[in-house]
Design an enzyme around this catalytic site. Sequence first.
Site, short mmCIF file in Angstrom:
data_model
loop_
_atom_site.label_atom_id
_atom_site.label_comp_id
_atom_site.label_asym_id
_atom_site.label_seq_id
_atom_site.Cartn_x
_atom_site.Cartn_y
_atom_site.Cartn_z
N GLN A 24 -0.21 5.90 -4.36
CA GLN A 24 1.25 6.03 -4.26
C GLN A 24 1.75 5.47 -2.91
O GLN A 24 2.65 4.64 -2.86
CB GLN A 24 1.67 7.50 -4.33
CG GLN A 24 1.33 8.19 -5.63
CD GLN A 24 1.98 9.57 -5.68
OE1 GLN A 24 3.08 9.72 -6.21
NE2 GLN A 24 1.32 10.57 -5.13
N ASP A 45 -8.49 -2.21 -2.22
CA ASP A 45 -8.65 -0.98 -2.97
C ASP A 45 -10.15 -0.68 -3.02
O ASP A 45 -10.95 -1.35 -2.37
CB ASP A 45 -8.00 -1.07 -4.37
CG ASP A 45 -8.59 -2.20 -5.19
OD1 ASP A 45 -9.63 -2.78 -4.78
OD2 ASP A 45 -8.02 -2.51 -6.25
N ASP A 103 -14.34 0.55 -0.32
CA ASP A 103 -14.77 1.83 -0.89
C ASP A 103 -15.09 2.81 0.24
O ASP A 103 -16.05 2.62 0.99
CB ASP A 103 -16.01 1.59 -1.77
CG ASP A 103 -16.47 2.87 -2.46
OD1 ASP A 103 -15.87 3.94 -2.21
OD2 ASP A 103 -17.44 2.78 -3.24
N ASP A 130 -0.22 19.11 4.23
CA ASP A 130 0.17 20.50 4.48
C ASP A 130 -0.96 21.46 4.07
O ASP A 130 -0.96 22.61 4.50
CB ASP A 130 1.43 20.84 3.67
CG ASP A 130 1.25 20.54 2.19
OD1 ASP A 130 1.09 19.35 1.85
OD2 ASP A 130 1.23 21.47 1.36
N TYR A 161 -10.34 20.60 -0.77
CA TYR A 161 -9.55 19.43 -0.39
C TYR A 161 -8.94 19.61 1.00
O TYR A 161 -9.04 18.73 1.86
CB TYR A 161 -8.45 19.20 -1.44
CG TYR A 161 -7.39 18.21 -1.04
CD1 TYR A 161 -7.64 16.83 -1.06
CD2 TYR A 161 -6.12 18.63 -0.63
CE1 TYR A 161 -6.65 15.92 -0.68
CE2 TYR A 161 -5.14 17.73 -0.27
CZ TYR A 161 -5.40 16.38 -0.29
OH TYR A 161 -4.42 15.48 0.07
P1 NDP Z 1 -3.08 8.71 -4.41
O1 NDP Z 1 -4.02 9.61 -5.11
O2 NDP Z 1 -1.90 8.17 -5.09
O3 NDP Z 1 -3.88 7.47 -3.81
C1 NDP Z 1 -5.13 7.62 -3.22
C2 NDP Z 1 -5.81 6.29 -3.34
O4 NDP Z 1 -7.10 6.43 -2.75
C3 NDP Z 1 -6.00 5.82 -4.78
O5 NDP Z 1 -5.58 4.48 -4.90
C4 NDP Z 1 -7.49 5.96 -4.99
O6 NDP Z 1 -8.02 4.93 -5.81
C5 NDP Z 1 -7.98 5.73 -3.59
N1 NDP Z 1 -9.36 6.19 -3.45
C6 NDP Z 1 -9.94 7.32 -3.91
N2 NDP Z 1 -11.25 7.29 -3.63
C7 NDP Z 1 -11.49 6.13 -2.99
C8 NDP Z 1 -12.65 5.53 -2.44
N3 NDP Z 1 -13.85 6.10 -2.51
N4 NDP Z 1 -12.52 4.33 -1.85
C9 NDP Z 1 -11.33 3.71 -1.79
N5 NDP Z 1 -10.20 4.22 -2.29
C10 NDP Z 1 -10.29 5.42 -2.88
O7 NDP Z 1 -2.66 9.49 -3.07
P2 NDP Z 1 -1.31 9.39 -2.24
O8 NDP Z 1 -0.89 7.98 -2.06
O9 NDP Z 1 -0.37 10.38 -2.78
O10 NDP Z 1 -1.85 9.97 -0.84
C11 NDP Z 1 -1.83 9.23 0.37
C12 NDP Z 1 -2.26 10.15 1.49
O11 NDP Z 1 -1.37 11.25 1.58
C13 NDP Z 1 -3.65 10.74 1.32
O12 NDP Z 1 -4.27 10.80 2.57
C14 NDP Z 1 -3.39 12.16 0.82
O13 NDP Z 1 -4.43 13.04 1.19
C15 NDP Z 1 -2.09 12.47 1.57
N6 NDP Z 1 -1.27 13.49 0.93
C16 NDP Z 1 -0.91 13.36 -0.41
C17 NDP Z 1 -0.14 14.33 -1.00
C18 NDP Z 1 0.26 14.23 -2.45
O14 NDP Z 1 1.03 15.09 -2.91
N7 NDP Z 1 -0.16 13.20 -3.19
C19 NDP Z 1 0.35 15.49 -0.25
C20 NDP Z 1 -0.06 15.51 1.12
C21 NDP Z 1 -0.83 14.52 1.67
P3 NDP Z 1 -8.40 5.22 -7.33
O15 NDP Z 1 -7.09 5.21 -8.06
O16 NDP Z 1 -9.31 4.08 -7.64
O17 NDP Z 1 -9.07 6.55 -7.36
#
Ligand code: NDP
Length: 300
Positions: free
Chosen positions: A11, A30, A40, A106, A129
């Site tokens: 996102q 990605d 990765d 949070d 988490y």
């Molecule tokens: P998303 O889940 O939308 O995106 C996370 C991305 O990380 C995905 O594209 C996923 O790819 C990728 N990913 C997962 N595992 C791996 C890996 N081993 N290597 C490379 N890429 C990987 O998360 P958000 O964009 O929402 O989150 C962004 C940040 O904000 C994160 O640090 C999250 O912890 C933090 N956050 C998010 C919240 C939420 O409500 N979403 C709330 C608070 C903090 P794939 O699709 O292939 O799995």
Amino acid sequence: MKILLLGKNGQVGWELQRALAPLGEVVALDRQGADGLCGDLADLDGLAATVRQLAPELIVNAAAYTAVDKAESEESVAARINAEAPGVLAREAAALGAWLIHYSTDYVFDGSGQSKWQEDAPTGPLSVYGRSKLDGERAIAASGARAVVLRTSWVYAARGHNFAKTMLCLAAERDVLNVVADQFGAPTGAELIADVTAHIIRQVTNQQDSHSLAGTYHLTASGETSWHGFAQFVLAYASQKGIALRVAPERIGAISTEAYPVPAPRPHNSRLDVSKLEGTFKLKMPLWQQGVQRMLDEIL
Ligand code: NDP
């Protein structure tokens, strides 16, 4: 400026591809990587080699293990991606003299009380988490890298699945809809997070003596609501736009956290105080309703 962006299709990562574009040469990866570069986060050696090969001036890590409930049974995978990998990125950034921008949550707090959490408030994650993200913060702090860690909450985006879309589907299909009403926070758009990140990058990379800007900041929209309030807002806006719903906004049931059991405990109080971010970077966070309305205008 050469920027390495990890997690480009999440996102926040997706919006960062847009927001970072005018700042320099962005190498966006990605999990699959590209051109022999490793994106990765589970491959710690590959990640380190990629940073060394590219030698970016800035690393933005938007990749994370975000499956909060699944993490309860996949602790070591969550730890590798959310704690060890950010540590590797931070140590490589320190060796290069590069800045690192990283996101946290949070969920590092225990959710007690009703006040807004400040950055230096005691942490106490309730879930695997949350602990993995806190360990990531600690690994970055221990690295000595110039880093900005942005803790956010309740992230949504027009692209992909989100809570608002789920509510719209359920309210169109079902006669009864119950939503948790005793968890409070601020829904925060991935667009806002990406745009604020770009502002921060401008300042940390252009300002003399910017080392003092390194640290942890809370980044959310302003105002607060519960998931129940969020759902009501979404359905009210949709019905205003003429979308047919079987559940009227005022008929959404308000339930407690206990009535909706999930594997990972959620904090009741996810209110984050954004005054440090606003004061340091001269920004003003918009009300959460503004971004949600924009997202609804895009998807409806
Ligand atoms: P998303 O889940 O939308 O995106 C996370 C991305 O990380 C995905 O594209 C996923 O790819 C990728 N990913 C997962 N595992 C791996 C890996 N081993 N290597 C490379 N890429 C990987 O998360 P958000 O964009 O929402 O989150 C962004 C940040 O904000 C994160 O640090 C999250 O912890 C933090 N956050 C998010 C919240 C939420 O409500 N979403 C709330 C608070 C903090 P794939 O699709 O292939 O799995």
